[in-house]
Design a protein around this motif. Structure first.
Motif, PDB file in Angstrom:
ATOM      1  N   SER A  77     -10.025  -3.443  -6.471  1.00 16.59           N
ATOM      2  CA  SER A  77     -10.611  -3.037  -7.749  1.00 16.59           C
ATOM      3  C   SER A  77     -11.723  -2.006  -7.576  1.00 16.59           C
ATOM      4  O   SER A  77     -12.112  -1.347  -8.546  1.00 16.59           O
ATOM      5  N   GLU A  78     -12.244  -1.865  -6.359  1.00 17.43           N
ATOM      6  CA  GLU A  78     -13.330  -0.921  -6.107  1.00 17.43           C
ATOM      7  C   GLU A  78     -12.824   0.487  -5.772  1.00 17.43           C
ATOM      8  O   GLU A  78     -13.592   1.449  -5.801  1.00 17.43           O
ATOM      9  N   VAL A  79     -11.544   0.606  -5.439  1.00 13.78           N
ATOM     10  CA  VAL A  79     -10.991   1.898  -5.047  1.00 13.78           C
ATOM     11  C   VAL A  79     -10.847   2.799  -6.281  1.00 13.78           C
ATOM     12  O   VAL A  79     -10.340   2.375  -7.319  1.00 13.78           O
ATOM     13  N   LYS A  80     -11.275   4.033  -6.128  1.00 17.00           N
ATOM     14  CA  LYS A  80     -11.253   4.974  -7.253  1.00 17.00           C
ATOM     15  C   LYS A  80     -10.089   5.949  -7.118  1.00 17.00           C
ATOM     16  O   LYS A  80      -9.536   6.157  -6.033  1.00 17.00           O
ATOM     17  N   VAL A  81      -9.730   6.536  -8.228  1.00 19.76           N
ATOM     18  CA  VAL A  81      -8.664   7.534  -8.246  1.00 19.76           C
ATOM     19  C   VAL A  81      -9.057   8.697  -7.332  1.00 19.76           C
ATOM     20  O   VAL A  81     -10.188   9.178  -7.361  1.00 19.76           O
ATOM     21  N   GLY A  82      -8.108   9.134  -6.509  1.00 21.05           N
ATOM     22  CA  GLY A  82      -8.360  10.251  -5.594  1.00 21.05           C
ATOM     23  C   GLY A  82      -8.718   9.803  -4.183  1.00 21.05           C
ATOM     24  O   GLY A  82      -8.596  10.593  -3.238  1.00 21.05           O
ATOM     25  N   GLN A  83      -9.123   8.563  -4.034  1.00 17.54           N
ATOM     26  CA  GLN A  83      -9.426   8.055  -2.697  1.00 17.54           C
ATOM     27  C   GLN A  83      -8.127   7.701  -1.974  1.00 17.54           C
ATOM     28  O   GLN A  83      -7.107   7.430  -2.586  1.00 17.54           O
ATOM     29  N   LYS A  84      -8.204   7.713  -0.631  1.00 18.02           N
ATOM     30  CA  LYS A  84      -7.021   7.455   0.181  1.00 18.02           C
ATOM     31  C   LYS A  84      -7.080   6.053   0.786  1.00 18.02           C
ATOM     32  O   LYS A  84      -8.148   5.565   1.150  1.00 18.02           O
ATOM     33  N   ILE A  85      -5.907   5.427   0.858  1.00 14.55           N
ATOM     34  CA  ILE A  85      -5.816   4.087   1.431  1.00 14.55           C
ATOM     35  C   ILE A  85      -4.718   4.052   2.492  1.00 14.55           C
ATOM     36  O   ILE A  85      -3.749   4.829   2.429  1.00 14.55           O
ATOM     37  N   LEU A  86      -4.894   3.155   3.453  1.00 15.36           N
ATOM     38  CA  LEU A  86      -3.889   2.929   4.483  1.00 15.36           C
ATOM     39  C   LEU A  86      -3.028   1.739   4.080  1.00 15.36           C
ATOM     40  O   LEU A  86      -3.548   0.680   3.720  1.00 15.36           O
ATOM     41  N   ILE A  87      -1.724   1.939   4.151  1.00 13.48           N
ATOM     42  CA  ILE A  87      -0.796   0.858   3.822  1.00 13.48           C
ATOM     43  C   ILE A  87       0.005   0.538   5.071  1.00 13.48           C
ATOM     44  O   ILE A  87       0.855   1.330   5.501  1.00 13.48           O
ATOM     45  N   ASN A  88      -0.279  -0.597   5.663  1.00 12.15           N
ATOM     46  CA  ASN A  88       0.376  -0.996   6.897  1.00 12.15           C
ATOM     47  C   ASN A  88       1.757  -1.591   6.636  1.00 12.15           C
ATOM     48  O   ASN A  88       2.118  -1.921   5.507  1.00 12.15           O
ATOM     49  N   VAL A  89       2.513  -1.751   7.715  1.00  8.44           N
ATOM     50  CA  VAL A  89       3.845  -2.342   7.613  1.00  8.44           C
ATOM     51  C   VAL A  89       3.739  -3.790   7.134  1.00  8.44           C
ATOM     52  O   VAL A  89       2.836  -4.526   7.549  1.00  8.44           O
ATOM     53  N   ALA A  90       4.644  -4.187   6.248  1.00  8.40           N
ATOM     54  CA  ALA A  90       4.718  -5.534   5.673  1.00  8.40           C
ATOM     55  C   ALA A  90       3.579  -5.814   4.696  1.00  8.40           C
ATOM     56  O   ALA A  90       3.439  -6.931   4.217  1.00  8.40           O
ATOM     57  N   GLN A  91       2.794  -4.809   4.384  1.00  8.81           N
ATOM     58  CA  GLN A  91       1.695  -4.990   3.428  1.00  8.81           C
ATOM     59  C   GLN A  91       2.178  -4.694   2.020  1.00  8.81           C
ATOM     60  O   GLN A  91       2.959  -3.761   1.792  1.00  8.81           O
ATOM     61  N   ARG A  92       1.711  -5.498   1.066  1.00 10.17           N
ATOM     62  CA  ARG A  92       2.013  -5.224  -0.339  1.00 10.17           C
ATOM     63  C   ARG A  92       1.101  -4.111  -0.827  1.00 10.17           C
ATOM     64  O   ARG A  92      -0.108  -4.137  -0.602  1.00 10.17           O
ATOM     65  N   VAL A  93       1.681  -3.126  -1.479  1.00  8.43           N
ATOM     66  CA  VAL A  93       0.917  -1.969  -1.956  1.00  8.43           C
ATOM     67  C   VAL A  93      -0.078  -2.439  -3.018  1.00  8.43           C
ATOM     68  O   VAL A  93       0.324  -3.037  -4.021  1.00  8.43           O
ATOM     69  N   PRO A  94      -1.374  -2.174  -2.828  1.00  6.26           N
ATOM     70  CA  PRO A  94      -2.387  -2.704  -3.749  1.00  6.26           C
ATOM     71  C   PRO A  94      -2.562  -1.916  -5.047  1.00  6.26           C
ATOM     72  O   PRO A  94      -2.980  -2.467  -6.057  1.00  6.26           O
ATOM     73  N   LEU A  95      -2.264  -0.609  -5.005  1.00  7.41           N
ATOM     74  CA  LEU A  95      -2.480   0.236  -6.182  1.00  7.41           C
ATOM     75  C   LEU A  95      -1.368   1.275  -6.291  1.00  7.41           C
ATOM     76  O   LEU A  95      -0.696   1.594  -5.309  1.00  7.41           O
ATOM     77  N   ASP A  96      -1.184   1.798  -7.488  1.00  8.90           N
ATOM     78  CA  ASP A  96      -0.258   2.916  -7.652  1.00  8.90           C
ATOM     79  C   ASP A  96      -0.817   4.116  -6.901  1.00  8.90           C
ATOM     80  O   ASP A  96      -1.988   4.483  -7.095  1.00  8.90           O
ATOM     81  N   CYS A  97       0.011   4.715  -6.059  1.00 13.87           N
ATOM     82  CA  CYS A  97      -0.482   5.824  -5.240  1.00 13.87           C
ATOM     83  C   CYS A  97       0.657   6.770  -4.876  1.00 13.87           C
ATOM     84  O   CYS A  97       1.829   6.482  -5.155  1.00 13.87           O
ATOM     85  N   VAL A  98       0.304   7.878  -4.236  1.00 13.63           N
ATOM     86  CA  VAL A  98       1.288   8.855  -3.788  1.00 13.63           C
ATOM     87  C   VAL A  98       1.068   9.102  -2.301  1.00 13.63           C
ATOM     88  O   VAL A  98      -0.070   9.244  -1.842  1.00 13.63           O
ATOM     89  N   ILE A  99       2.128   9.122  -1.541  1.00 14.38           N
ATOM     90  CA  ILE A  99       2.030   9.268  -0.089  1.00 14.38           C
ATOM     91  C   ILE A  99       1.546  10.672   0.277  1.00 14.38           C
ATOM     92  O   ILE A  99       2.069  11.670  -0.232  1.00 14.38           O
ATOM     93  N   VAL A 100       0.560  10.734   1.154  1.00 17.14           N
ATOM     94  CA  VAL A 100       0.045  12.028   1.629  1.00 17.14           C
ATOM     95  C   VAL A 100       0.269  12.201   3.130  1.00 17.14           C
ATOM     96  O   VAL A 100       0.230  13.326   3.632  1.00 17.14           O
ATOM     97  N   GLU A 101       0.524  11.109   3.830  1.00 20.06           N
ATOM     98  CA  GLU A 101       0.816  11.177   5.267  1.00 20.06           C
ATOM     99  C   GLU A 101       1.825  10.097   5.643  1.00 20.06           C
ATOM    100  O   GLU A 101       1.616   8.919   5.349  1.00 20.06           O
ATOM    101  N   GLY A 102       2.935  10.534   6.305  1.00 20.57           N
ATOM    102  CA  GLY A 102       3.905   9.591   6.813  1.00 20.57           C
ATOM    103  C   GLY A 102       5.112   9.376   5.898  1.00 20.57           C
ATOM    104  O   GLY A 102       5.150   9.858   4.762  1.00 20.57           O
ATOM    105  N   THR A 103       6.078   8.669   6.422  1.00 14.56           N
ATOM    106  CA  THR A 103       7.280   8.290   5.669  1.00 14.56           C
ATOM    107  C   THR A 103       7.516   6.797   5.880  1.00 14.56           C
ATOM    108  O   THR A 103       7.134   6.229   6.903  1.00 14.56           O
TER     109      THR A 103
END
Length: 246
Positions: free
Chosen positions: A152-178
């Motif tokens: 809930s503290e993450v703001k629009v425009g900030q970047k997050i790391l999404i690890n394998v087997a992790q549930r995506v916490p927020l709506d986002c767009v990939i900027v690095e990786g596939t």
């Protein structure tokens, strides 16, 4: 507001009332005295109906007359009617089953109430389970620094790391990786969706491929999943508040 008791409490009193009905029927068969049958009926009024009586008192104190009040009032009227006719010497009422009316009323009411309470308990559990679809935390990426924070503290425009087997916490767009995303809970599609730079990841989906970095495109409370879950919660809460014992 009337107190909500667990379903087992109502079930127990329902069985007590049912046993009382059997005792009274045995009394009919063996020609027990009217006074003994009356005492049995009076005891069951307080023993089998105490939850309704307690909630009826609370309803009266808050000037809200609901199911508990009317069940209690009905049983009280039946008890008074039984007592009046017993002392008036109306033996014919014994044959008509007058002494069964109070325990029968609470027997049916208790079992119905137990079913309602069980359903409402399932609704509460369902509401709590909805929160499991949204991750409570996210890994915030700022340069080479990674910090675990509340989603809930993450703001629009900030970047997050999404690890394998992790549930995506927020709506986002990939900027690095596939990666591959499991979105079947959101879309119904059991096939893993291939995701690359520029593709969206929806909150609630599960990362099944490799770790990626994504840019948040909306706050947690505005995500598609959060809006859907909020609508479901409101719907379930309306069902809860519509029950007679609330």
């Amino acid at each position: 507001m009337a107190k909500v008791f667990v379903s087992s409490a109502y079930n127990f009193r329902g069985w007590v009332s049912l046993i009382g009905i059997i005792v009274i029927l045995i009394g009919y068969m063996f020609d027990f005295s009217n006074t003994m049958l009356l005492m049995t009926s009076a005891i069951l009024f307080f023993w089998g109906g105490d939850l309704f009586l307690r909630n009826a008192c609370r309803e009266n104190s808050s000037f809200k007359l609901g199911f508990n009040f009317f069940i209690s009032l009905n049983a009280l009227a039946l008890l008074i009617f039984t007592i009046t006719n017993n002392f008036a010497g109306q033996a014919a009422y014994k044959i008509s089953g007058l002494y069964l009316l109070v325990p029968l009323t609470f027997c049916i009411a208790n079992f119905l109430k137990a079913s309602e309470v069980k359903n409402i308990s399932n609704s509460f559990n369902f509401i709590e389970s909805l929160d499991n679809f949204i991750s409570k935390s996210a890994i915030l990426v700022e340069g080479d620094k990674q910090t675990k924070v509340f989603a809930s503290e993450v703001k629009v425009g900030q970047k997050i790391l999404i690890n394998v087997a992790q549930r995506v916490p927020l709506d986002c767009v990939i900027v690095e990786g596939t990666t591959l995303a499991d979105e079947h809970l959101l879309t119904g599609n059991i096939t893993l969706a291939a995701k690359e730079v520029g593709d969206n990841l929806l909150a609630g989906s599960v990362n099944k491929g490799s770790a990626v970095i994504a840019e948040v495109i909306c706050p947690l409370k505005s995500s598609k999943l959060a809006r859907v879950l909020n609508a479901l919660k409101i719907s379930e809460q309306k069902k809860i508040t519509s029950k007679s014992y609330l």
